[in-house]
Design an enzyme around this catalytic site. Sequence first.
Site, PDB file in Angstrom:
ATOM      1  N   GLU A  27     -10.755  11.612  -8.170  1.00 39.37           N
ATOM      2  CA  GLU A  27      -9.584  12.214  -7.508  1.00 39.37           C
ATOM      3  C   GLU A  27      -8.955  11.240  -6.513  1.00 39.37           C
ATOM      4  O   GLU A  27      -8.811  11.561  -5.328  1.00 39.37           O
ATOM      5  CB  GLU A  27     -10.001  13.482  -6.746  1.00 39.37           C
ATOM      6  CG  GLU A  27     -10.604  14.573  -7.585  1.00 39.37           C
ATOM      7  CD  GLU A  27     -11.188  15.708  -6.721  1.00 39.37           C
ATOM      8  OE1 GLU A  27     -11.181  15.600  -5.468  1.00 39.37           O
ATOM      9  OE2 GLU A  27     -11.660  16.686  -7.313  1.00 39.37           O
ATOM     10  N   GLY A  46      -6.292   9.316  -4.322  1.00 42.79           N
ATOM     11  CA  GLY A  46      -4.930   9.558  -3.856  1.00 42.79           C
ATOM     12  C   GLY A  46      -4.399   8.297  -3.206  1.00 42.79           C
ATOM     13  O   GLY A  46      -3.632   7.533  -3.783  1.00 42.79           O
ATOM     14  N   CYS A 100      10.304  12.888  21.651  1.00 43.29           N
ATOM     15  CA  CYS A 100       9.906  13.036  23.055  1.00 43.29           C
ATOM     16  C   CYS A 100       8.421  13.326  23.201  1.00 43.29           C
ATOM     17  O   CYS A 100       8.025  14.437  23.564  1.00 43.29           O
ATOM     18  CB  CYS A 100      10.729  14.145  23.691  1.00 43.29           C
ATOM     19  SG  CYS A 100      12.480  13.814  23.548  1.00 43.29           S
ATOM     20  N   TYR A 126       0.063   9.635   2.341  1.00 40.18           N
ATOM     21  CA  TYR A 126      -0.001  10.439   3.559  1.00 40.18           C
ATOM     22  C   TYR A 126       1.122  10.039   4.532  1.00 40.18           C
ATOM     23  O   TYR A 126       0.932   9.995   5.747  1.00 40.18           O
ATOM     24  CB  TYR A 126      -1.394  10.329   4.217  1.00 40.18           C
ATOM     25  CG  TYR A 126      -2.493  10.697   3.248  1.00 40.18           C
ATOM     26  CD1 TYR A 126      -2.641  12.011   2.809  1.00 40.18           C
ATOM     27  CD2 TYR A 126      -3.381   9.741   2.738  1.00 40.18           C
ATOM     28  CE1 TYR A 126      -3.624  12.356   1.892  1.00 40.18           C
ATOM     29  CE2 TYR A 126      -4.372  10.083   1.824  1.00 40.18           C
ATOM     30  CZ  TYR A 126      -4.485  11.393   1.409  1.00 40.18           C
ATOM     31  OH  TYR A 126      -5.456  11.740   0.503  1.00 40.18           O
TER      32      TYR A 126
END
Length: 418
Positions: A278, A280, A347, A376
Amino acid sequence: MDFLGKSFSYRQGSLYCGNTRLSDVADEVGTPCYLYSATDIVSRFNAYAAGLEGQRHRICYAVKANSNLAVLGLLARAGAGFDIVSGGELFRVLKAGGSASAVVFSGVGKTADEIDYALREGIHSFNCESEAELALIDAKAARLGKRAAVALRVNPDVNAATHPYISTGLREHKFGIPISQVEDVYERAKSLRNIDPAGVSCHIGSQLLETAPLLEALDALLVLVDQLSSRGIAVRHLDVGGGLGVPYKADQKSPCPTEYAGCVRERVAGRDLEIMLEPGRSIVAEAGVLLSRVLYRKQTGGKEFVIVDAAMNDMLRPALYSAHHEIIPLRQKGFGTIHADVVGPVCETGDFLAREREIANVFPGDLVAICTAGAYGFVSASNYNARPRPAEVLVENDGWRVTRERETYEDLIRGESL
Ligand code: LLP
């Protein structure tokens, strides 16, 4: 520039991806803007496949790393399966042309509706994380007259030695079922009429720069597979999870997907098991950059700040994990370097992209690339400070195209009412 995929290089002082000059994209699409190389994504996927050649396998790309439709479509055409953690990710995979039968559903908190959706679409299997979830899948499958293929997610109690927020394989983590208890849960699974205990799965963490913990977990799973088989539970697939790290810094070394997958193949050789991975990050991270323009420079408190138009809402990793991303200019001008913090307009003091960093001497109007941003990155972008989320661009063959438009102010208020 190991922190970028092979498609990226400087030519006559300008940063290119293939034959696309990144400053041309930034000028046309505006900034901030994510840009991905199709070639780099597919070649990283193929690197995994090469290591597993000769072994029955399925590489299920972890959609959470980058779920842009065009990226998913590329991977679907390259033969990828998909690891999802929500109904929304399943929806994206199907929209991108992926097949439900190549989808595994992970995650510690699947809702009843999500389970229902996945069963109706006919996914490959659930990576199930608890007895309670098992019971819910059984009940939902019964109602649909189906038998759900399930792999229990085993927590092998292995230390992934990575950032504590992305380490998942220790006993005290919320993930999986402790390996010491899992055989009993398999017995329970076997007794449920609408559950097919088809596999074993695990995922011990992310951004691992050594493969030893991953292989240690695999060894523990293989012992479990044998023990299950002696109890009359013959699993058909073994899912080793994702986790290979990538070099975020110029001098960082990271494991090679082909070598890692080769080690997995050697360990499982001779077994009648479909091997699943898996990955990513290691497929998309280096294939992507975040393009940004310098707004201002400012000296305060004895420090130099470079204020750019990308912020923590566009790229959360530095603020969340103090993650390091190299920042390089799109045009090399030869004005030397400066020591500065690179910060965004949001901010928050935590809104930084780099701290205390030696970077090129850039000026207002200059363009920079925040590197290794393909994983990500956009997926954790938000509208904080009412900032529209950035555009996404895919460089493919000799051209490039916008695969997601920059959000507008109207997008910001869609669905809201006074
Ligand atoms: N499978 C499961 C069950 C996962 O939870 C993950 C990642 C993967 C596969 C893919 O792992 P990878 O190959 O990408 O390491 N936001 C963090 C990373 C979170 C990872 C979560 N799980 C970051 O930016 O570093």
